[in-house]
Design a protein around this motif. Structure first.
Motif, PDB file in Angstrom:
ATOM      1  N   ASN A   1     -33.810  24.089   6.230  1.00  0.00           N
ATOM      2  CA  ASN A   1     -32.958  24.265   5.392  1.00  0.00           C
ATOM      3  C   ASN A   1     -31.856  23.527   4.727  1.00  0.00           C
ATOM      4  O   ASN A   1     -31.266  23.166   3.869  1.00  0.00           O
ATOM      5  CB  ASN A   1     -32.093  26.091   5.135  1.00  0.00           C
ATOM      6  CG  ASN A   1     -31.226  26.077   6.406  1.00  0.00           C
ATOM      7  OD1 ASN A   1     -31.544  25.666   7.776  1.00  0.00           O
ATOM      8  ND2 ASN A   1     -29.909  26.355   6.386  1.00  0.00           N
ATOM      9  N   HIS A   2     -31.440  22.594   5.760  1.00  0.00           N
ATOM     10  CA  HIS A   2     -30.036  21.503   5.873  1.00  0.00           C
ATOM     11  C   HIS A   2     -30.369  20.518   4.812  1.00  0.00           C
ATOM     12  O   HIS A   2     -30.231  19.397   4.262  1.00  0.00           O
ATOM     13  CB  HIS A   2     -29.523  21.166   6.749  1.00  0.00           C
ATOM     14  CG  HIS A   2     -28.493  22.162   7.292  1.00  0.00           C
ATOM     15  ND1 HIS A   2     -27.181  22.085   6.688  1.00  0.00           N
ATOM     16  CD2 HIS A   2     -28.758  23.838   8.577  1.00  0.00           C
ATOM     17  CE1 HIS A   2     -26.717  23.322   6.948  1.00  0.00           C
ATOM     18  NE2 HIS A   2     -27.616  24.164   8.027  1.00  0.00           N
ATOM     19  N   GLU A   3     -31.588  20.163   5.101  1.00  0.00           N
ATOM     20  CA  GLU A   3     -32.614  18.644   4.900  1.00  0.00           C
ATOM     21  C   GLU A   3     -32.598  19.542   3.128  1.00  0.00           C
ATOM     22  O   GLU A   3     -32.382  18.782   2.154  1.00  0.00           O
ATOM     23  CB  GLU A   3     -33.590  18.415   5.202  1.00  0.00           C
ATOM     24  CG  GLU A   3     -33.390  17.897   6.399  1.00  0.00           C
ATOM     25  CD  GLU A   3     -33.411  18.754   7.334  1.00  0.00           C
ATOM     26  OE1 GLU A   3     -32.190  18.485   7.980  1.00  0.00           O
ATOM     27  OE2 GLU A   3     -33.922  19.418   7.326  1.00  0.00           O
ATOM     28  N   ASP A   4     -33.028  21.027   2.931  1.00  0.00           N
ATOM     29  CA  ASP A   4     -33.599  21.241   1.269  1.00  0.00           C
ATOM     30  C   ASP A   4     -32.217  21.163   0.333  1.00  0.00           C
ATOM     31  O   ASP A   4     -31.637  20.997  -0.786  1.00  0.00           O
ATOM     32  CB  ASP A   4     -33.719  22.436   1.636  1.00  0.00           C
ATOM     33  CG  ASP A   4     -35.409  23.226   1.618  1.00  0.00           C
ATOM     34  OD1 ASP A   4     -35.852  21.923   1.444  1.00  0.00           O
ATOM     35  OD2 ASP A   4     -35.788  24.082   0.981  1.00  0.00           O
ATOM     36  N   MET A   5     -31.073  21.977   1.361  1.00  0.00           N
ATOM     37  CA  MET A   5     -29.293  21.293   0.803  1.00  0.00           C
ATOM     38  C   MET A   5     -29.194  20.245   0.171  1.00  0.00           C
ATOM     39  O   MET A   5     -28.797  19.671  -0.839  1.00  0.00           O
ATOM     40  CB  MET A   5     -28.399  22.207   1.353  1.00  0.00           C
ATOM     41  CG  MET A   5     -28.750  23.718   1.634  1.00  0.00           C
ATOM     42  SD  MET A   5     -27.370  24.019   2.738  1.00  0.00           S
ATOM     43  CE  MET A   5     -27.623  24.525   3.867  1.00  0.00           C
ATOM     44  N   LEU A   6     -29.735  19.524   0.974  1.00  0.00           N
ATOM     45  CA  LEU A   6     -29.634  17.650   0.745  1.00  0.00           C
ATOM     46  C   LEU A   6     -30.357  17.216  -0.368  1.00  0.00           C
ATOM     47  O   LEU A   6     -29.747  16.711  -1.430  1.00  0.00           O
ATOM     48  CB  LEU A   6     -29.309  16.364   1.783  1.00  0.00           C
ATOM     49  CG  LEU A   6     -29.477  15.273   1.951  1.00  0.00           C
ATOM     50  CD1 LEU A   6     -29.333  14.511   3.317  1.00  0.00           C
ATOM     51  CD2 LEU A   6     -30.807  14.419   0.919  1.00  0.00           C
ATOM     52  N   LEU A   7     -31.325  17.168  -0.082  1.00  0.00           N
ATOM     53  CA  LEU A   7     -32.382  17.243  -1.151  1.00  0.00           C
ATOM     54  C   LEU A   7     -31.902  18.302  -3.123  1.00  0.00           C
ATOM     55  O   LEU A   7     -31.578  17.585  -3.936  1.00  0.00           O
ATOM     56  CB  LEU A   7     -33.514  17.604  -1.166  1.00  0.00           C
ATOM     57  CG  LEU A   7     -34.643  17.250  -0.245  1.00  0.00           C
ATOM     58  CD1 LEU A   7     -35.768  17.720  -0.015  1.00  0.00           C
ATOM     59  CD2 LEU A   7     -34.933  15.670  -0.134  1.00  0.00           C
ATOM     60  N   GLY A   8     -31.103  19.602  -2.865  1.00  0.00           N
ATOM     61  CA  GLY A   8     -30.937  19.940  -3.980  1.00  0.00           C
ATOM     62  C   GLY A   8     -29.352  19.659  -4.438  1.00  0.00           C
ATOM     63  O   GLY A   8     -29.360  19.015  -5.675  1.00  0.00           O
ATOM     64  N   PHE A   9     -28.706  18.602  -3.056  1.00  0.00           N
ATOM     65  CA  PHE A   9     -27.228  17.921  -3.930  1.00  0.00           C
ATOM     66  C   PHE A   9     -28.191  16.968  -4.470  1.00  0.00           C
ATOM     67  O   PHE A   9     -27.890  16.179  -5.912  1.00  0.00           O
ATOM     68  CB  PHE A   9     -26.576  17.955  -3.112  1.00  0.00           C
ATOM     69  CG  PHE A   9     -25.721  17.225  -2.807  1.00  0.00           C
ATOM     70  CD1 PHE A   9     -24.334  17.134  -4.046  1.00  0.00           C
ATOM     71  CD2 PHE A   9     -25.945  15.301  -3.250  1.00  0.00           C
ATOM     72  CE1 PHE A   9     -23.862  16.474  -4.047  1.00  0.00           C
ATOM     73  CE2 PHE A   9     -24.351  13.793  -3.256  1.00  0.00           C
ATOM     74  CZ  PHE A   9     -23.607  14.967  -4.038  1.00  0.00           C
ATOM     75  N   LEU A  10     -29.252  15.679  -4.337  1.00  0.00           N
ATOM     76  CA  LEU A  10     -29.621  14.377  -4.798  1.00  0.00           C
ATOM     77  C   LEU A  10     -29.651  15.290  -6.155  1.00  0.00           C
ATOM     78  O   LEU A  10     -29.827  14.282  -7.166  1.00  0.00           O
ATOM     79  CB  LEU A  10     -30.728  14.354  -4.301  1.00  0.00           C
ATOM     80  CG  LEU A  10     -29.970  13.777  -3.792  1.00  0.00           C
ATOM     81  CD1 LEU A  10     -31.414  12.511  -1.921  1.00  0.00           C
ATOM     82  CD2 LEU A  10     -29.561  12.239  -3.035  1.00  0.00           C
ATOM     83  N   ASP A  11     -30.581  16.800  -6.403  1.00  0.00           N
ATOM     84  CA  ASP A  11     -31.347  16.820  -8.109  1.00  0.00           C
ATOM     85  C   ASP A  11     -30.009  17.556  -8.895  1.00  0.00           C
ATOM     86  O   ASP A  11     -30.412  17.217  -9.847  1.00  0.00           O
ATOM     87  CB  ASP A  11     -32.432  17.999  -7.328  1.00  0.00           C
ATOM     88  CG  ASP A  11     -34.057  17.232  -6.990  1.00  0.00           C
ATOM     89  OD1 ASP A  11     -33.541  15.735  -7.082  1.00  0.00           O
ATOM     90  OD2 ASP A  11     -34.410  17.984  -5.967  1.00  0.00           O
ATOM     91  N   ASP A  12     -29.212  17.890  -7.916  1.00  0.00           N
ATOM     92  CA  ASP A  12     -28.074  18.659  -8.948  1.00  0.00           C
ATOM     93  C   ASP A  12     -27.023  18.582  -8.173  1.00  0.00           C
ATOM     94  O   ASP A  12     -26.523  19.901  -7.572  1.00  0.00           O
ATOM     95  CB  ASP A  12     -28.691  19.723  -8.969  1.00  0.00           C
ATOM     96  CG  ASP A  12     -27.420  20.838 -10.153  1.00  0.00           C
ATOM     97  OD1 ASP A  12     -27.028  20.661 -10.411  1.00  0.00           O
ATOM     98  OD2 ASP A  12     -28.220  22.373 -10.091  1.00  0.00           O
ATOM     99  N   PRO A  13     -26.151  17.406  -8.136  1.00  0.00           N
ATOM    100  CA  PRO A  13     -25.058  17.426  -7.763  1.00  0.00           C
ATOM    101  C   PRO A  13     -24.099  18.865  -7.867  1.00  0.00           C
ATOM    102  O   PRO A  13     -23.077  19.145  -7.637  1.00  0.00           O
ATOM    103  CB  PRO A  13     -24.839  15.806  -7.565  1.00  0.00           C
ATOM    104  CG  PRO A  13     -25.228  15.945  -8.960  1.00  0.00           C
ATOM    105  CD  PRO A  13     -26.367  17.082  -9.018  1.00  0.00           C
ATOM    106  N   LEU A  14     -23.780  19.208  -9.172  1.00  0.00           N
ATOM    107  CA  LEU A  14     -22.509  19.787 -10.034  1.00  0.00           C
ATOM    108  C   LEU A  14     -22.963  21.023  -9.809  1.00  0.00           C
ATOM    109  O   LEU A  14     -22.521  22.331  -9.011  1.00  0.00           O
ATOM    110  CB  LEU A  14     -23.219  19.678 -11.637  1.00  0.00           C
ATOM    111  CG  LEU A  14     -22.458  18.596 -11.752  1.00  0.00           C
ATOM    112  CD1 LEU A  14     -22.119  18.930 -13.559  1.00  0.00           C
ATOM    113  CD2 LEU A  14     -21.803  17.691 -11.524  1.00  0.00           C
ATOM    114  N   GLY A  15     -24.203  22.041  -9.406  1.00  0.00           N
ATOM    115  CA  GLY A  15     -24.640  22.747  -9.365  1.00  0.00           C
ATOM    116  C   GLY A  15     -25.108  23.115  -7.246  1.00  0.00           C
ATOM    117  O   GLY A  15     -24.408  24.165  -7.096  1.00  0.00           O
ATOM    118  N   GLU A  16     -25.346  22.289  -7.082  1.00  0.00           N
ATOM    119  CA  GLU A  16     -25.745  22.689  -5.128  1.00  0.00           C
ATOM    120  C   GLU A  16     -24.633  21.951  -4.559  1.00  0.00           C
ATOM    121  O   GLU A  16     -24.585  21.801  -3.500  1.00  0.00           O
ATOM    122  CB  GLU A  16     -26.938  21.540  -5.139  1.00  0.00           C
ATOM    123  CG  GLU A  16     -28.189  22.572  -5.846  1.00  0.00           C
ATOM    124  CD  GLU A  16     -28.173  23.905  -5.774  1.00  0.00           C
ATOM    125  OE1 GLU A  16     -28.395  23.935  -4.415  1.00  0.00           O
ATOM    126  OE2 GLU A  16     -28.897  24.864  -6.263  1.00  0.00           O
TER     127      GLU A  16
END
Length: 254
Positions: A95-110
């Motif tokens: 899940n922490h890799e998921d969060m990193l990818l979320g940040f790369l895709d949506d830095p403002l939201g994630e």
């Protein structure tokens, strides 16, 4: 020579717990490494000890390579290189890799949520500092762009392609857990990376053992067809793995 670092799954209590579920029957021997969370030095020590035991078989990493600890960049780069040189090694996505990818895709939201769960340490390991929850939108985008550039397309693509589970015989490795009512091939990736409400409460009926991380335990434990390998390396200084084979498993600790 390795006495003190390896302990066999041989106590009466653990034999009794294992007997309550189907016998471990992997089609091949393997060693599953718990959550590393940026603890590069611990990972190196544990891999050195595993290398002394080639009979342990295939290397399987259970995810959560980043956040919390201080050396996430080094861990990711080392695992990426290890898998290039040893294609049989398995690296799962946590899940922490998921969060990193979320940040790369949506830095403002994630971004703010990722920071609360250790993202600040990962950014710092890539040389990106002064990131905080209240900063302007442009700063979030700039931090994402910097991280993207410093990671490089190859490392990011590798993380995006990491599988959610790996199975051999009646043993499956996942990061967080699994829906006990569904076969592994029908699981949602979200539950494998983030957990499922019935995992740990409802027993699987298909006889498949689940080897997992995500939930910190004081010691590696086996119960009800589950083997938890996460011993909280970033907080305890103890990184653990299990060498799984047909006659049980051994606990390996650095």
């Amino acid at each position: 020579m390795m006495q003190g670092f390896f302990s066999r799954f041989r106590t009466t209590a653990n034999r009794r717990k294992a007997a309550e579920f189907a016998a471990l029957a992997p089609a091949e021997d393997f060693v599953a490494v718990g959550d590393i969370h940026g603890c590069y030095d611990l990972m190196g020590r544990l891999l050195d000890r595993i290398a002394l035991r080639p009979e342990c078989g295939r290397l399987v990493f259970l995810g959560d390579y980043i956040d919390r600890g201080e050396n996430s960049a080094q861990v990711l780069q080392a695992l990426h290189g290890l898998q290039v040189s040893n294609p049989e090694a398995v690296c799962l996505r946590g899940n922490h890799e998921d969060m990193l990818l979320g940040f790369l895709d949506d830095p403002l939201g994630e971004g703010p949520g990722w920071l609360r769960h250790g993202g600040r340490q990962t950014l710092a390991s890539f040389g990106i500092a002064a990131v905080h929850a209240g900063m302007p939108d442009l700063n979030w985008i700039a931090a994402r762009d910097s991280l993207q550039n410093r990671m490089g397309a190859g490392l990011i693509s590798w993380i995006r392609a990491l599988p959610a589970y790996w199975q051999t015989g009646n043993v499956a490795a996942v990061h967080a857990g699994a829906d006990p009512a569904r076969p592994l091939e029908a699981q949602e990736d979200y539950h494998l990376a983030w957990g499922h409400g019935n995992f740990g409460r409802v027993r699987r009926q298909d006889g498949v053992w689940i080897v997992h991380g995500h939930t910190i335990a004081e010691e590696v434990r086996a119960e009800g067809g589950r083997i938890c390998v996460d011993t909280g390396a970033f907080a305890t200084g103890k990184l653990s793995a299990v060498a799984v084979r047909n006659d049980g498993f051994e606990v390996l600790t650095a």
